[in-house]
Design an enzyme around this catalytic site. Structure first.
Site, PDB file in Angstrom:
ATOM      1  N   ASN A   9       0.876  -1.177   0.000  1.00 15.22           N
ATOM      2  CA  ASN A   9       0.000   0.000   0.000  1.00 15.22           C
ATOM      3  C   ASN A   9       0.910   1.221   0.000  1.00 15.22           C
ATOM      4  OD1 ASN A   9      -1.862   1.991   0.425  1.00 15.22           O
ATOM      5  ND2 ASN A   9      -2.435   1.337   2.498  1.00 15.22           N
ATOM      6  N   TRP A  10       1.083   1.779  -1.183  1.00 13.28           N
ATOM      7  CA  TRP A  10       2.019   2.905  -1.306  1.00 13.28           C
ATOM      8  C   TRP A  10       1.470   4.181  -0.664  1.00 13.28           C
ATOM      9  CZ3 TRP A  10       4.043   2.847  -7.123  1.00 13.28           C
ATOM     10  CH2 TRP A  10       4.745   1.663  -7.342  1.00 13.28           C
ATOM     11  N   HIS A  96      -9.697   1.333   4.354  1.00 15.77           N
ATOM     12  CA  HIS A  96      -8.496   1.572   5.161  1.00 15.77           C
ATOM     13  C   HIS A  96      -8.820   2.579   6.264  1.00 15.77           C
ATOM     14  CE1 HIS A  96      -4.471   2.715   6.326  1.00 15.77           C
ATOM     15  NE2 HIS A  96      -4.039   1.632   5.729  1.00 15.77           N
ATOM     16  N   GLU A  98      -7.226   4.973   7.410  1.00 18.45           N
ATOM     17  CA  GLU A  98      -6.931   6.382   7.071  1.00 18.45           C
ATOM     18  C   GLU A  98      -8.086   6.996   6.288  1.00 18.45           C
ATOM     19  OE1 GLU A  98      -3.086   5.679   5.278  1.00 18.45           O
ATOM     20  OE2 GLU A  98      -2.312   5.124   7.246  1.00 18.45           O
ATOM     21  N   SER A 214       2.922  -2.119  10.416  1.00 18.22           N
ATOM     22  CA  SER A 214       4.366  -2.238  10.673  1.00 18.22           C
ATOM     23  C   SER A 214       4.891  -3.654  10.420  1.00 18.22           C
ATOM     24  CB  SER A 214       4.714  -1.770  12.093  1.00 18.22           C
ATOM     25  OG  SER A 214       4.372  -0.407  12.252  1.00 18.22           O
ATOM     26  N   GLY A 236       4.800   1.210   4.777  1.00 15.74           N
ATOM     27  CA  GLY A 236       6.160   1.762   4.676  1.00 15.74           C
ATOM     28  C   GLY A 236       7.147   0.833   3.999  1.00 15.74           C
TER      29      GLY A 236
HETATM   30  P1  PGA Z   1       2.523   0.259   7.631  1.00 15.11           P
HETATM   31  O1  PGA Z   1       1.093   0.518   6.935  1.00 15.11           O
HETATM   32  O2  PGA Z   1       3.039  -1.054   7.101  1.00 15.11           O
HETATM   33  O3  PGA Z   1       3.365   1.436   7.238  1.00 15.11           O
HETATM   34  O4  PGA Z   1       2.278   0.192   9.106  1.00 15.11           O
HETATM   35  C1  PGA Z   1       0.195  -0.528   6.714  1.00 15.11           C
HETATM   36  C2  PGA Z   1      -1.062   0.010   6.082  1.00 15.11           C
HETATM   37  O5  PGA Z   1      -1.578   1.046   6.522  1.00 15.11           O
HETATM   38  O6  PGA Z   1      -1.588  -0.596   5.134  1.00 15.11           O
END
Ligand code: PGA
Length: 251
Positions: A9-10, A96, A98, A214, A236
């Site tokens: 997921n960029w 997601h 976000e 993460s 990330g």
């Molecule tokens: P992250 O993000 O690996 O940077 O924690 C995961 C995501 O939100 O899909």
């Protein structure tokens, strides 16, 4: 069909040129290799067509990170499921945290998006997951069950069996704090159990459920060794080809 999936997921990173360079590097690193998982990269909308044309989409599938909750028409700035599909993309990340938090996505809009994705032949990677506050109150199972009850558990069994789920605890996203292997396995086992209660054991066994938050080259192998963890949604660590390839190699 239950598959292992490593999906990047960029988010809102990389210019078109940078994204093309990243996708091409990943494509080259997989030349002559048969990964033990499906590989997906979730790019910004404007990258989709160019990235899909530059890579072997039989080996690396392309995903959008969102679609409109409408079919077509006067919705300035929106991008439809049919448009995404026409680029050569085959997946879409939906729900997601976000988007739920910063763009007000509700269960109601997500129901429409999931339905439109499926109707247009896109595979949704449907995200769920709780905040730290909910985790600290130990009510994460109820919270996640409610997220699924209000959205993808409304689908027919046939439609449900076409999607993948990503559990992403909000407190682990982009923080460097990964859920422990036990926390991730426990939640994914719980999700599989409620799928079984709703749609039956066969569909539950055939649903791909990913962990996100993460996940990186260091912790991926241990996470992926768990019986209910079918892969990862990677933020990330998907932004560098070598890091992402190391996660693919964890399978
Ligand atoms: P992250 O993000 O690996 O940077 O924690 C995961 C995501 O939100 O899909």
């Amino acid at each position: 069909m239950r598959k292992n999936i490593v999906a990047g997921n960029w988010k809102m990173n990389k210019t078109l040129q940078e994204g093309l360079a990243l996708a091409t590097e990943l494509n080259e690193s997989l030349a002559g290799v048969t990964p033990n998982c499906d590989v997906v990269i979730g790019t910004p909308f404007i990258h989709l067509a160019s990235v899909a044309a530059a890579i072997d989409t039989n080996k690396i599938a392309v995903a959008a990170q969102n679609i409109a909750d409408k079919d077509s028409g006067a919705f300035t700035g929106e991008v439809s499921a049919a448009m995404v599909k026409s680029t050569g993309a085959s997946y879409v990340i939906l729900g997601h945290s976000e988007r739920r938090e910063y763009y007000g996505e509700t269960s109601e809009t997500l129901n429409k998006k999931v339905t439109l994705a499926l109707a247009n032949g896109l595979t949704p990677i449907y995200c769920c997951g709780e905040s730290l506050e909910i985790r600290n109150a130990n009510t994460q199972n109820d919270f996640v069950k409610n997220q699924l009850d209000e959205t993808i558990f409304n689908l027919s069994a046939d439609d449900f069996s076409k999607l993948a789920i990503a559990y992403e605890p909000i407190w682990a996203i982009g923080t460097g704090v990964t859920a422990s292997t036990a926390q991730a396995q426990d939640m994914l086992q719980f999700i599989r159990s409620i799928i079984a209660a709703k749609f039956g054991a066969d569909i539950a066994q055939n649903t791909s459920i990913l962990y996100g938050g993460s996940c990186n080259a260091k912790n991926a192998a241990e996470l992926f060794s768990q019986p209910d963890i079918d892969g990862g949604l990677i933020g990330g660590a998907s932004l560098k080809a070598a890091d992402f390839k190391a996660i693919i190699d964890a399978f």
